[in-house]
Design a protein around this motif. Structure first.
Motif, short mmCIF file in Angstrom:
data_model
loop_
_atom_site.label_atom_id
_atom_site.label_comp_id
_atom_site.label_asym_id
_atom_site.label_seq_id
_atom_site.Cartn_x
_atom_site.Cartn_y
_atom_site.Cartn_z
N GLY A 1 0.79 -1.23 0.00
CA GLY A 1 0.00 0.00 0.00
C GLY A 1 0.82 1.27 0.00
N VAL A 2 2.16 1.18 -0.09
CA VAL A 2 3.02 2.37 -0.08
C VAL A 2 3.52 2.69 -1.48
N ASN A 3 3.92 1.68 -2.20
CA ASN A 3 4.42 1.87 -3.57
C ASN A 3 3.32 1.55 -4.58
N ALA A 4 3.53 2.01 -5.78
CA ALA A 4 2.56 1.79 -6.86
C ALA A 4 3.06 0.69 -7.77
N GLN A 5 2.14 -0.05 -8.32
CA GLN A 5 2.50 -1.09 -9.27
C GLN A 5 2.00 -0.80 -10.68
N ALA A 6 1.09 0.19 -10.82
CA ALA A 6 0.60 0.56 -12.15
C ALA A 6 -0.08 1.92 -12.07
N ILE A 7 -0.05 2.62 -13.19
CA ILE A 7 -0.75 3.90 -13.33
C ILE A 7 -1.69 3.78 -14.52
N ARG A 8 -2.96 4.03 -14.28
CA ARG A 8 -3.98 3.94 -15.33
C ARG A 8 -4.58 5.33 -15.55
#
Length: 294
Positions: free
Chosen positions: A136-143
């Motif tokens: 919940g701290v880092n991102a895995q994708a941007i949509r």
């Protein structure tokens, strides 16, 4: 009056003083009803649709105009900004799979916010979501998804609004009076470029006033030339005429470029005995070039 000074405070003052005005509206919301519009042709034959709306409460008439040429231009501008914005988002998304790149959601939100600030307004048309990882701290994708906001450049390209407190003028008259501003802008552009209104190197007020007087007088001659050329069927602007009569362009145009019996711009040949700016380091007293109408 130009859009830059057509503020609400200025319009209130104009109404209080009893002046009539025709201005380009500063409102950001765009609207246009093609079914209630009438067609007008420009001097170049381009179609323009205008919709007249009466504002009884404000005592004004609003004329919503839609130009196809302006629409094509604004569509190209908007598409370029959207492509640039999407490329920046794609770079952020691809950086999530590489080491030593920004992955924290808080930092990504800051970078997306900066991208929207530099997007020239197209950022409002995108819905952007960040998918977090298991921690919940880092991102895995941007949509992201493009959803054009109604009443903006993307949904109403080529649309602008004129407002006036003169209800007796019809739609075409209002539009053609506003088009006169284009010619005035060309006039000021010629005064500051071809006719040499700026820069002014004089140090005393008398010489500066003389410089301005000669420039305005030169413009009067340009207007006379333009009217005579239009009378002979030549509708080019004053820019080509001034450029052709400029000291930088020596010699007359080739005979093949001037039809028989048509008006032409004739130039006095340069004097080789005159020193130029490049060779002497100061302005030479080069004799003025002659422009004549045959």
């Amino acid at each position: 009056m130009d859009r830059g000074i057509a503020t609400e405070e200025n319009l209130v003052w104009l109404r209080a003083q009893g002046y009539r005005y025709l201005v380009v509206s500063r409102e950001r919301q765009r609207q246009f009803d093609a079914d209630a519009a009438i067609a007008i042709q420009t001097a170049g034959g381009d179609p323009v649709a205008v919709q007249r709306v009466l504002d009884a409460e404000g005592g004004e008439v609003r004329l919503y105009c839609c130009s196809e040429r302006r629409a094509h231009k604004e569509e190209g501008i908007a598409e370029r900004f959207c492509t640039r914005f999407e490329a920046a988002l794609q770079a952020l998304h691809e950086g999530l799979a590489r080491p030593r790149t920004t992955k924290r959601i808080a930092k990504l939100l800051e970078r997306i916010g900066r991208l929207k600030e530099k997007s020239h307004g197209v950022g409002q048309h995108y819905t952007i979501t960040i998918e977090p990882d298991a921690g919940g701290v880092n991102a895995q994708a941007i949509r992201w998804e493009r959803r054009p906001v109604d009443g903006t450049l993307l949904t109403h390209p080529g649309v602008y609004c004129l407002r006036t407190n003169e209800p007796t003028w019809d739609s075409e008259q209002l539009w053609r009076i506003d088009v006169m501003l284009t010619d005035l802008e060309a006039v000021f552009r010629s005064l500051k470029s071809e006719l040499g209104l700026r820069p002014v190197y004089h140090q005393t007020a008398e010489r500066a006033e003389g410089h301005l007087f000669i420039t305005v007088l030169a413009y009067q001659f340009v207007q006379i030339i333009r009217r005579r050329l239009r009378a002979h069927g030549i509708t080019r602007g004053c820019g080509p005429a001034c450029a052709r009569s400029s000291p930088a362009n020596a010699g007359s145009p080739p005979p093949s470029a001037v039809p028989t019996g048509a008006p032409c711009m004739c130039a006095r040949p340069p004097n080789p005995n005159r020193r130029s700016w490049r060779s002497s380091g100061h302005w030479a007293a080069t004799p003025p070039r002659e422009v004549c109408i045959k």
